[in-house]
Write a protein that holds these residues in place. Structure first.
Motif, PDB file in Angstrom:
ATOM      1  N   ALA A   1     -75.070 -64.061  63.567  1.00 16.29           N
ATOM      2  CA  ALA A   1     -73.658 -63.961  63.201  1.00 16.29           C
ATOM      3  C   ALA A   1     -72.857 -65.110  63.800  1.00 16.29           C
ATOM      4  O   ALA A   1     -71.927 -65.637  63.162  1.00 16.29           O
ATOM      5  CB  ALA A   1     -73.090 -62.617  63.665  1.00 16.29           C
ATOM      6  N   LEU A   2     -73.191 -65.517  65.018  1.00 21.00           N
ATOM      7  CA  LEU A   2     -72.508 -66.658  65.633  1.00 21.00           C
ATOM      8  C   LEU A   2     -72.779 -67.940  64.847  1.00 21.00           C
ATOM      9  O   LEU A   2     -71.865 -68.731  64.583  1.00 21.00           O
ATOM     10  CB  LEU A   2     -72.972 -66.826  67.073  1.00 21.00           C
ATOM     11  N   ILE A   3     -74.041 -68.142  64.460  1.00 19.80           N
ATOM     12  CA  ILE A   3     -74.393 -69.341  63.677  1.00 19.80           C
ATOM     13  C   ILE A   3     -73.669 -69.327  62.339  1.00 19.80           C
ATOM     14  O   ILE A   3     -73.116 -70.341  61.900  1.00 19.80           O
ATOM     15  CB  ILE A   3     -75.919 -69.402  63.468  1.00 19.80           C
TER      16      ILE A   3
ATOM     17  N   GLY B   1     -71.084 -75.379  59.507  1.00 20.26           N
ATOM     18  CA  GLY B   1     -70.243 -76.295  58.747  1.00 20.26           C
ATOM     19  C   GLY B   1     -70.746 -76.571  57.342  1.00 20.26           C
ATOM     20  O   GLY B   1     -70.083 -77.261  56.572  1.00 20.26           O
ATOM     21  N   GLY B   2     -71.920 -76.053  57.008  1.00 17.55           N
ATOM     22  CA  GLY B   2     -72.488 -76.282  55.689  1.00 17.55           C
ATOM     23  C   GLY B   2     -73.294 -75.091  55.214  1.00 17.55           C
ATOM     24  O   GLY B   2     -73.584 -74.152  55.978  1.00 17.55           O
ATOM     25  N   LEU B   3     -73.679 -75.136  53.949  1.00 16.15           N
ATOM     26  CA  LEU B   3     -74.384 -74.012  53.331  1.00 16.15           C
ATOM     27  C   LEU B   3     -75.738 -73.764  53.992  1.00 16.15           C
ATOM     28  O   LEU B   3     -76.137 -72.610  54.194  1.00 16.15           O
ATOM     29  CB  LEU B   3     -74.566 -74.285  51.832  1.00 16.15           C
ATOM     30  N   GLY B   4     -76.451 -74.827  54.369  1.00 21.43           N
ATOM     31  CA  GLY B   4     -77.773 -74.663  54.965  1.00 21.43           C
ATOM     32  C   GLY B   4     -77.728 -73.889  56.265  1.00 21.43           C
ATOM     33  O   GLY B   4     -78.527 -72.964  56.491  1.00 21.43           O
ATOM     34  N   ALA B   5     -76.808 -74.248  57.141  1.00 23.12           N
ATOM     35  CA  ALA B   5     -76.675 -73.547  58.423  1.00 23.12           C
ATOM     36  C   ALA B   5     -76.234 -72.104  58.214  1.00 23.12           C
ATOM     37  O   ALA B   5     -76.677 -71.194  58.933  1.00 23.12           O
ATOM     38  CB  ALA B   5     -75.680 -74.278  59.319  1.00 23.12           C
ATOM     39  N   MET B   6     -75.374 -71.885  57.231  1.00 26.24           N
ATOM     40  CA  MET B   6     -74.952 -70.517  56.940  1.00 26.24           C
ATOM     41  C   MET B   6     -76.129 -69.675  56.467  1.00 26.24           C
ATOM     42  O   MET B   6     -76.238 -68.491  56.817  1.00 26.24           O
ATOM     43  CB  MET B   6     -73.843 -70.521  55.881  1.00 26.24           C
ATOM     44  N   MET B   7     -77.018 -70.275  55.685  1.00 26.51           N
ATOM     45  CA  MET B   7     -78.200 -69.552  55.224  1.00 26.51           C
ATOM     46  C   MET B   7     -79.099 -69.170  56.395  1.00 26.51           C
ATOM     47  O   MET B   7     -79.646 -68.062  56.440  1.00 26.51           O
ATOM     48  CB  MET B   7     -78.976 -70.391  54.213  1.00 26.51           C
ATOM     49  N   VAL B   8     -79.240 -70.085  57.359  1.00 27.85           N
ATOM     50  CA  VAL B   8     -80.034 -69.781  58.547  1.00 27.85           C
ATOM     51  C   VAL B   8     -79.423 -68.608  59.299  1.00 27.85           C
ATOM     52  O   VAL B   8     -80.125 -67.672  59.716  1.00 27.85           O
ATOM     53  CB  VAL B   8     -80.138 -71.019  59.459  1.00 27.85           C
ATOM     54  N   GLY B   9     -78.102 -68.652  59.491  1.00 23.88           N
ATOM     55  CA  GLY B   9     -77.430 -67.558  60.179  1.00 23.88           C
ATOM     56  C   GLY B   9     -77.586 -66.240  59.451  1.00 23.88           C
ATOM     57  O   GLY B   9     -77.868 -65.202  60.073  1.00 23.88           O
ATOM     58  N   ARG B  10     -77.432 -66.278  58.154  1.00 24.87           N
ATOM     59  CA  ARG B  10     -77.562 -65.054  57.350  1.00 24.87           C
ATOM     60  C   ARG B  10     -78.995 -64.520  57.403  1.00 24.87           C
ATOM     61  O   ARG B  10     -79.212 -63.309  57.453  1.00 24.87           O
ATOM     62  CB  ARG B  10     -77.159 -65.378  55.910  1.00 24.87           C
TER      63      ARG B  10
END
Length: 412
Positions: free
Chosen positions: A86-88, A93-102
């Protein structure tokens, strides 16, 4: 119900509430993510579905760990991964990092449902599991209420990134509550080695009886959760409320109505199944009948039958989770030593299907051009019609007479 049972129910229900909250939070976040990152429908569907991919991918190892180490240890520890995710997600700042967090969020809450059902199976009689598991699901369903109107209001006073950070803190607190508050009685380590434990999972996956139980229930639940966690708000806005003066606020209200009905349905149908069972009507039959009614309600919504929207979506929510009764049926069919793996394997089936459906729905809607931020009504109806047809086929298999299957007790 004893104080120990109440404490167990409270802490594991909190864990599943948070799991459910993460499941549907992108329903409210979606417009802001689209605005900030300029993502397509397919990208949004893929981003949201990463939760379900992580959840599904962790099910088999989590099931083995639940049977080996117990639900308190496993659920509390694994939830810390969700807090990190959830922190990630909130800081990406981008879609790739959001996918990792999700993805990490999905992995982190992967033990919440299976752990809760393992714990209730250890501390409650089998005859009470339909009601008790319904209460767990109802607590989770509160998350479905929160991602409607309450989240819409919260997003008007705080940014989605700040809310994601707050969810990380809440998740860590819930993990601590489970570790401290869950009873340790019955949490003995399994004497079987890891290889033998995985053999038990393989036995479940190759069991015809398991798949006969899992197919219809898994499909109805995956359709419901794929829609509720992302696409149902868009359907309401673009189809159900099209041509009216009601906008996103009304859709958010209907999402909360759906979530509230889901809670009532889980408690009510769990109690009803137990009452009917005492009168000689099996949970298998009750579950099948309610799932058929769910498919009928979907058909009414897709056909735009002139019923009040609150009634239709209330029925959709109340019936959408009734496939959960299948967990109690599985608890009767398989031995206690396999229940952690049985529950997580069944959950694996459901969440893999949700992952596939969310991606497929986003891709399908992308075939029609968006107009004014709205998806094409034709696209929505095509998707719903295809999903209804799939569920109807699964229903036929569910009610066909069962063949004799090899005994489940043979597994380790």
């Amino acid at each position: 119900m004893t104080s120990t049972q109440l404490r167990l129910l409270a802490v594991f229900s909190l864990g599943y509430f948070i799991s459910y909250l993460f499941r549907g939070v992108n329903l409210g976040f979606a417009p802001f993510i689209i605005h900030d990152l300029h993502v397509s429908p397919a990208d949004l569907g893929t981003l949201t579905s990463m939760y379900f991919l992580g959840f599904a991918g962790a099910q088999i190892p989590v099931g083995v760990m639940l049977d080996r180490y117990g639900p308190r240890r496993v659920t509390a520890c694994v939830m810390l991964v969700a807090a990190i995710g959830a922190l990630i997600f909130g800081r990406a700042g981008g879609l790739g990092a959001m996918m990792v967090g999700r993805l990490l969020i999905g992995v982190g809450v992967s033990a919440c449902l299976g752990g809760a059902f393992k714990a209730t199976a250890q501390h409650f009689d089998v005859g009470r599991l339909t009601l008790v598991n319904g209460l767990v699901m109802a607590a989770g369903g509160l998350g479905g209420v929160v991602v409607g109107a309450p989240l819409s209001w919260l997003l008007s006073v705080a940014g989605w990134r700040a809310i994601a950070t707050g969810l990380a803190v809440l998740t860590a607190a819930a993990a601590a509550a489970i570790w401290i508050g869950a009873p340790t009685k019955h949490e003995t380590r399994s004497s079987a080695g890891l290889l033998e434990q995985f053999k038990g999972t393989w036995h479940i996956l190759t069991s015809r009886a398991f798949w006969k139980l899992a197919a219809f229930s898994g499909l109805t639940q995956s359709v419901f959760y794929a829609m509720q966690s992302l696409w149902v708000g868009a359907f309401m806005r673009d189809v159900a409320l099209a041509g009216t003066n009601e906008g996103p606020a009304r859709a958010a209200t209907l999402v909360s109505v759906l979530g509230g009905a889901f809670i009532a349905g889980n408690v009510g149908f769990g109690a009803l199944a137990r009452a009917l069972e005492r009168r000689g009507i099996s949970v298998y039959l009750t579950s099948g009948a309610t799932m058929v009614l769910f498919v009928v309600v979907q058909a009414m919504i897709a056909a735009r039958v002139p019923f009040p929207q609150t009634m239709l979506w209330g029925a959709y929510g109340a019936l959408g989770g009734t496939g959960i009764l299948t967990y109690a049926v599985l608890a009767e069919h398989f031995p206690a030593r396999l229940l952690g793996r049985v529950n997580t394997t069944f959950t694996l089936v459901i969440f893999l299907a949700i992952f596939a459906l969310q991606v497929a729905i986003g891709a399908a809607l992308g075939h029609w051009p968006m107009q004014g931020g709205h998806y094409a009504a034709e696209g929505h109806i095509t998707v719903w019609t295809a999903l209804i047809a799939l569920q109807a086929v699964a229903a036929v298999w569910y009610f066909l007479p069962a063949r004799r299957a090899r005994p489940a007790a043979a597994a380790v």
